[in-house]
Design an enzyme around this catalytic site. Structure first.
Site, mmCIF file in Angstrom:
data_model
loop_
_atom_site.group_PDB
_atom_site.id
_atom_site.type_symbol
_atom_site.label_atom_id
_atom_site.label_comp_id
_atom_site.label_asym_id
_atom_site.label_seq_id
_atom_site.Cartn_x
_atom_site.Cartn_y
_atom_site.Cartn_z
ATOM 1 C CG ASP A 54 0.765 1.909 -5.207
ATOM 2 O OD1 ASP A 54 1.764 2.672 -4.808
ATOM 3 O OD2 ASP A 54 -0.480 1.615 -4.694
ATOM 4 C CE1 TYR A 59 -3.104 -0.762 0.118
ATOM 5 C CE2 TYR A 59 -1.367 -1.170 -1.775
ATOM 6 C CZ TYR A 59 -2.396 -0.237 -0.863
ATOM 7 O OH TYR A 59 -2.519 0.876 -1.422
ATOM 8 C CE LYS A 88 0.341 3.698 -1.367
ATOM 9 N NZ LYS A 88 0.627 2.394 -1.708
ATOM 10 C CG HIS A 121 -1.522 4.306 3.240
ATOM 11 N ND1 HIS A 121 -1.433 2.807 3.348
ATOM 12 C CD2 HIS A 121 -2.446 4.704 2.403
ATOM 13 C CE1 HIS A 121 -2.295 2.419 2.364
ATOM 14 N NE2 HIS A 121 -2.886 3.483 2.172
ATOM 15 C CB SER A 177 -0.697 9.100 0.209
ATOM 16 O OG SER A 177 -1.673 8.410 -0.376
ATOM 17 C CB SER A 226 -9.321 4.089 -7.291
ATOM 18 O OG SER A 226 -9.369 3.274 -6.109
ATOM 19 C CG ASN A 283 -8.035 -11.850 -16.565
ATOM 20 O OD1 ASN A 283 -7.149 -11.898 -17.728
ATOM 21 N ND2 ASN A 283 -9.046 -12.443 -16.605
ATOM 22 C CG LEU A 287 -2.223 -8.331 -14.708
ATOM 23 C CD1 LEU A 287 -1.711 -9.701 -14.066
ATOM 24 C CD2 LEU A 287 -2.155 -7.236 -13.791
#
Length: 341
Positions: A54, A59, A88, A121, A177, A226, A283, A287
């Site tokens: 994603d 970002y 996005k 987005h 989104s 999230s 990490n 993951l």
């Protein structure tokens, strides 16, 4: 058909995503991943069995994702066809003439010929910023330290341009989104290509059940960003440590009973609601943990009790963080951008 996944990968045990079955229901989110570590994180994740990435222009790390993909393809860890890549369209590229160049920049940075899913987005149209001036443009006329400059670009214009890149094969699916029910309904009234997905903030304390049910009824997939809740926002001043769902007593109780981690409980909670999740971690152990969700279930009683914990608590809310980007005395400075009201 869904991309093939090794039977040795924990992803092989996961259910398919409702209404978008080719998209793996667990993906890797790269929001907030610094560019200098993103390539390694993506490389590690794909080696572990992730096949869903994603991404987003905003970002600021799509070039780094592209470096990892180039290495993974060269080492024959996977092929392009075995991956699901989402990106996005940022707010500054909503005008019809900017959508194709924005997507092409994303494709060039990622080093691929198409994305599997391209999303608008936010339903917020901002003043165009040329690539050579600043990329990614961020929220204001000075990165994230200036004033938001709006432009009068209807969402329909942007969607029609999205349909254009879909027709060219540059985006296999297109979607939205941060839209509510009314906004999705509006798109459905004029769309020639129906949105394949609505990506929304979704977690234990913001379940948005009516919106999720509506999208599913319309055969629109839901991706929840999230999914672990407040953890990503505490350091940004947008959440309190006390709002961490990973420490919720019921989550801890269920995790202990299932011999799973709190994060796995929160992610499985979403999967059982038919919601795709895109947790992020740098990490490798986490993951793997975030992908190992197919060997247990929560059941009706646990799900019922967890759903009762909804607080309608939104952490990613421009009504809060956009206040500082308004001209003194303006409605934006007073109210932020109350997108969800």
């Amino acid at each position: 058909p869904a991309p093939p996944i090794s039977i040795n990968s924990p992803a092989a045990m996961l259910p398919v995503c409702p209404h978008l079955p080719r998209m793996p229901i667990v993906g890797l989110g790269v929001w907030k991943a610094p560019p200098e570590v993103t390539a390694q994180v993506v490389y590690d994740a794909i080696k572990l069995g992730y096949r869903h990435l994603d991404c987003a222009c905003d970002y600021g790390n799509e070039e780094a994702v592209g470096k990892a993909l180039k290495l993974l393809f060269a080492e024959k860890v996977c092929t392009r066809e075995e991956l699901w890549i989402t990106s996005k369209l940022w707010n500054t590229y909503h005008a019809r003439e900017h959508v194709l160049p924005a997507l092409q920049r994303t494709l060039d940075d990622l080093g691929v010929e198409y994305v599997d899913l391209y999303l608008i987005h936010f339903p917020i149209a901002l003043q165009f910023v040329p690539f050579e001036k600043r990329y990614p443009p961020e929220w204001t006329d000075n990165g994230n330290d200036g004033i938001m400059k709006f432009v009068n670009v209807p969402y329909r214009e942007t969607w029609e341009a999205m349909e254009g890149v879909h027709a060219k094969g540059l985006a296999k699916h297109i979607g939205v989104s941060n839209l509510n029910v009314q906004s999705v309904l509006d798109v459905l009234r004029y769309a020639k290509v129906k949105p394949a997905c609505n990506q929304i903030e979704n977690h234990l304390y913001l379940t948005q059940s009516k919106l999720v049910d509506f999208c599913h009824d319309m055969e629109i997939a839901v991706v929840g960003f999230s999914p672990l809740g407040a953890a990503s926002y505490v350091g940004m001043g947008l959440a309190e440590a006390s709002e961490d769902a990973l420490k919720d007593p019921l989550v801890l109780k269920i995790a202990a009973a299932k011999q799973r981690t709190p994060a796995q409980v929160l992610l499985r909670f979403q999967i059982e609601r038919g919601i795709s999740v895109v947790p992020k971690s740098q990490n490798p152990a986490r993951l793997f943990e975030n992908l190992e969700l197919g060997t247990f279930s929560l059941g009706a009683e646990d799900m019922s009790e967890l759903l009762k914990l909804n607080r309608n608590r939104r952490f990613n809310d421009p009504a809060v963080y956009a206040k500082g980007w308004g001209e003194p005395g303006s409605w934006l400075a007073k109210h932020g951008y109350p997108l969800y009201e």
